[in-house]
Design a protein around this motif. Structure first.
Motif, PDB file in Angstrom:
ATOM      1  N   PHE A   3       9.208 -55.392  44.324  1.00 19.48           N
ATOM      2  CA  PHE A   3       9.606 -55.344  42.925  1.00 19.48           C
ATOM      3  C   PHE A   3      11.120 -55.194  42.791  1.00 19.48           C
ATOM      4  CE2 PHE A   3      10.819 -52.707  39.326  1.00 19.48           C
ATOM      5  CZ  PHE A   3      10.525 -53.582  38.306  1.00 19.48           C
ATOM      6  N   ALA A   4      11.693 -54.294  43.578  1.00 21.78           N
ATOM      7  CA  ALA A   4      13.138 -54.071  43.492  1.00 21.78           C
ATOM      8  C   ALA A   4      13.894 -55.334  43.864  1.00 21.78           C
ATOM      9  CB  ALA A   4      13.545 -52.915  44.391  1.00 21.78           C
ATOM     10  N   LEU A   5      13.422 -56.035  44.891  1.00 16.47           N
ATOM     11  CA  LEU A   5      14.074 -57.285  45.276  1.00 16.47           C
ATOM     12  C   LEU A   5      13.957 -58.331  44.172  1.00 16.47           C
ATOM     13  CD1 LEU A   5      12.996 -57.503  49.016  1.00 16.47           C
ATOM     14  CD2 LEU A   5      15.286 -57.064  48.122  1.00 16.47           C
TER      15      LEU A   5
ATOM     16  N   VAL B  15       9.953 -52.120  31.520  1.00 19.97           N
ATOM     17  CA  VAL B  15       9.906 -50.664  31.408  1.00 19.97           C
ATOM     18  C   VAL B  15       8.629 -50.141  32.057  1.00 19.97           C
ATOM     19  CG1 VAL B  15       9.742 -48.729  29.783  1.00 19.97           C
ATOM     20  CG2 VAL B  15      11.393 -50.566  29.376  1.00 19.97           C
ATOM     21  N   ALA B  16       7.505 -50.788  31.805  1.00 21.54           N
ATOM     22  CA  ALA B  16       6.226 -50.359  32.395  1.00 21.54           C
ATOM     23  C   ALA B  16       6.261 -50.469  33.921  1.00 21.54           C
ATOM     24  CB  ALA B  16       5.080 -51.191  31.828  1.00 21.54           C
TER      25      ALA B  16
ATOM     26  N   ARG C  60       8.585 -47.773  35.291  1.00 20.16           N
ATOM     27  CA  ARG C  60       7.942 -46.467  35.185  1.00 20.16           C
ATOM     28  C   ARG C  60       6.972 -46.255  36.344  1.00 20.16           C
ATOM     29  NH1 ARG C  60       6.604 -46.627  30.181  1.00 20.16           N
ATOM     30  NH2 ARG C  60       8.295 -45.291  29.476  1.00 20.16           N
ATOM     31  N   GLU C  61       6.176 -47.263  36.650  1.00 24.82           N
ATOM     32  CA  GLU C  61       5.205 -47.154  37.748  1.00 24.82           C
ATOM     33  C   GLU C  61       5.909 -47.025  39.105  1.00 24.82           C
ATOM     34  OE1 GLU C  61       1.761 -46.569  39.625  1.00 24.82           O
ATOM     35  OE2 GLU C  61       2.066 -46.614  37.455  1.00 24.82           O
ATOM     36  N   GLU C  62       6.911 -47.849  39.354  1.00 23.48           N
ATOM     37  CA  GLU C  62       7.669 -47.762  40.606  1.00 23.48           C
ATOM     38  C   GLU C  62       8.364 -46.407  40.725  1.00 23.48           C
ATOM     39  OE1 GLU C  62       8.498 -49.872  43.386  1.00 23.48           O
ATOM     40  OE2 GLU C  62       6.610 -50.774  42.731  1.00 23.48           O
ATOM     41  N   PHE C  63       8.933 -45.949  39.624  1.00 16.83           N
ATOM     42  CA  PHE C  63       9.630 -44.669  39.622  1.00 16.83           C
ATOM     43  C   PHE C  63       8.668 -43.544  39.970  1.00 16.83           C
ATOM     44  CE2 PHE C  63      10.999 -40.906  37.118  1.00 16.83           C
ATOM     45  CZ  PHE C  63      12.142 -40.601  37.840  1.00 16.83           C
ATOM     46  N   ARG C  64       7.485 -43.557  39.382  1.00 20.07           N
ATOM     47  CA  ARG C  64       6.494 -42.512  39.692  1.00 20.07           C
ATOM     48  C   ARG C  64       6.159 -42.491  41.172  1.00 20.07           C
ATOM     49  NH1 ARG C  64       2.868 -43.720  34.500  1.00 20.07           N
ATOM     50  NH2 ARG C  64       3.987 -42.372  33.053  1.00 20.07           N
TER      51      ARG C  64
ATOM     52  N   ALA D  72      21.319 -46.934  45.917  1.00 19.59           N
ATOM     53  CA  ALA D  72      22.136 -47.341  44.767  1.00 19.59           C
ATOM     54  C   ALA D  72      21.670 -48.664  44.163  1.00 19.59           C
ATOM     55  CB  ALA D  72      23.600 -47.427  45.170  1.00 19.59           C
ATOM     56  N   ALA D  73      21.256 -49.608  45.006  1.00 17.47           N
ATOM     57  CA  ALA D  73      20.803 -50.904  44.494  1.00 17.47           C
ATOM     58  C   ALA D  73      19.517 -50.742  43.680  1.00 17.47           C
ATOM     59  CB  ALA D  73      20.587 -51.887  45.636  1.00 17.47           C
ATOM     60  N   LEU D  74      18.604 -49.938  44.181  1.00 15.56           N
ATOM     61  CA  LEU D  74      17.326 -49.740  43.493  1.00 15.56           C
ATOM     62  C   LEU D  74      17.531 -49.007  42.168  1.00 15.56           C
ATOM     63  CD1 LEU D  74      14.231 -49.934  43.506  1.00 15.56           C
ATOM     64  CD2 LEU D  74      14.199 -47.765  44.742  1.00 15.56           C
ATOM     65  N   THR D  75      18.158 -47.845  42.209  1.00 13.57           N
ATOM     66  CA  THR D  75      18.336 -47.078  40.972  1.00 13.57           C
ATOM     67  C   THR D  75      19.266 -47.803  40.007  1.00 13.57           C
ATOM     68  OG1 THR D  75      20.076 -45.734  41.982  1.00 13.57           O
ATOM     69  CG2 THR D  75      17.832 -44.842  42.025  1.00 13.57           C
ATOM     70  N   GLY D  76      20.298 -48.437  40.519  1.00  7.65           N
ATOM     71  CA  GLY D  76      21.211 -49.192  39.656  1.00  7.65           C
ATOM     72  C   GLY D  76      20.505 -50.350  38.975  1.00  7.65           C
ATOM     73  N   GLY D  77      19.646 -51.048  39.701  1.00  5.95           N
ATOM     74  CA  GLY D  77      18.871 -52.150  39.119  1.00  5.95           C
ATOM     75  C   GLY D  77      17.944 -51.656  38.028  1.00  5.95           C
ATOM     76  N   TRP D  78      17.280 -50.538  38.303  1.00  3.11           N
ATOM     77  CA  TRP D  78      16.401 -49.958  37.294  1.00  3.11           C
ATOM     78  C   TRP D  78      17.192 -49.584  36.044  1.00  3.11           C
ATOM     79  CZ3 TRP D  78      13.242 -45.939  40.597  1.00  3.11           C
ATOM     80  CH2 TRP D  78      12.259 -46.614  41.325  1.00  3.11           C
ATOM     81  N   LEU D  79      18.309 -48.895  36.235  1.00  8.56           N
ATOM     82  CA  LEU D  79      19.093 -48.416  35.095  1.00  8.56           C
ATOM     83  C   LEU D  79      19.663 -49.573  34.281  1.00  8.56           C
ATOM     84  CD1 LEU D  79      20.713 -45.386  36.883  1.00  8.56           C
ATOM     85  CD2 LEU D  79      19.153 -45.282  34.932  1.00  8.56           C
ATOM     86  N   ASP D  80      20.163 -50.591  34.943  1.00 14.62           N
ATOM     87  CA  ASP D  80      20.659 -51.772  34.220  1.00 14.62           C
ATOM     88  C   ASP D  80      19.554 -52.406  33.385  1.00 14.62           C
ATOM     89  OD1 ASP D  80      23.247 -51.549  35.235  1.00 14.62           O
ATOM     90  OD2 ASP D  80      22.875 -52.954  36.879  1.00 14.62           O
TER      91      ASP D  80
END
Length: 145
Positions: free
Chosen positions: A5-7, A25-26, A29-33, A45-53
């Motif tokens: 998913f992150a890729l 967002v859904a 949310r699931e990946e974050f959990r 940084a790539a994963l969290t930065g991608g999510w935040l963007d």
């Protein structure tokens, strides 16, 4: 190692592909959990930065306040859990956006304090809101903290 998913998220962002805000967002949310307790993911940084963007864009593109608030609240959760310098910067940016829009909305600010009841969030909300009941909730949250 980044998840599939992150890729996909990073690839779509790099290619400028349009993403579906609510579905993004859904998924985040699931990946974050799943990754919330993973120290490597919190430092990625790539994963969290991608999510935040993506969450920021979803909030910006949201059709209503409920969707916008949900995306911003999840962004604050990700930023609070992230261990990167970028996450620290995002914390302030997202918190400012949430408080700028919703500081006097008791239900939403209650949700905010449940999700991100950090001293910085409580203090910023207490200073920003005009609502005496929200200020009381901030004080209660601090006292019971």
């Amino acid at each position: 190692m980044l998840s599939k998913f992150a890729l996909a998220l990073l690839a779509s962002a790099a290619l400028g592909l349009s993403l579906d805000g609510a579905a993004d967002v859904a998924r985040i949310r699931e990946e974050f959990r799943k990754k919330q307790q993973d120290a490597a993911a919190r430092s990625d940084a790539a994963l969290t930065g991608g999510w935040l963007d993506t969450l920021w864009k979803a909030a910006d593109d949201a059709k209503d306040d409920d969707a916008r608030f949900g995306a911003l609240l999840l962004a604050l959760q990700v930023a609070d859990c992230g261990a990167t310098e970028a996450c620290k910067e995002w914390r302030g940016k997202v918190r400012d956006e949430l408080l700028g829009r919703y500081a006097d909305d008791a239900k939403r600010m209650g949700d905010l304090l449940r999700v991100s009841g950090t001293p910085a969030t409580r203090d910023a909300l207490f200073a920003r809101t005009k609502s005496k009941s929200i200020q009381a909730t901030c004080l209660w949250s601090e006292a019971s903290g």
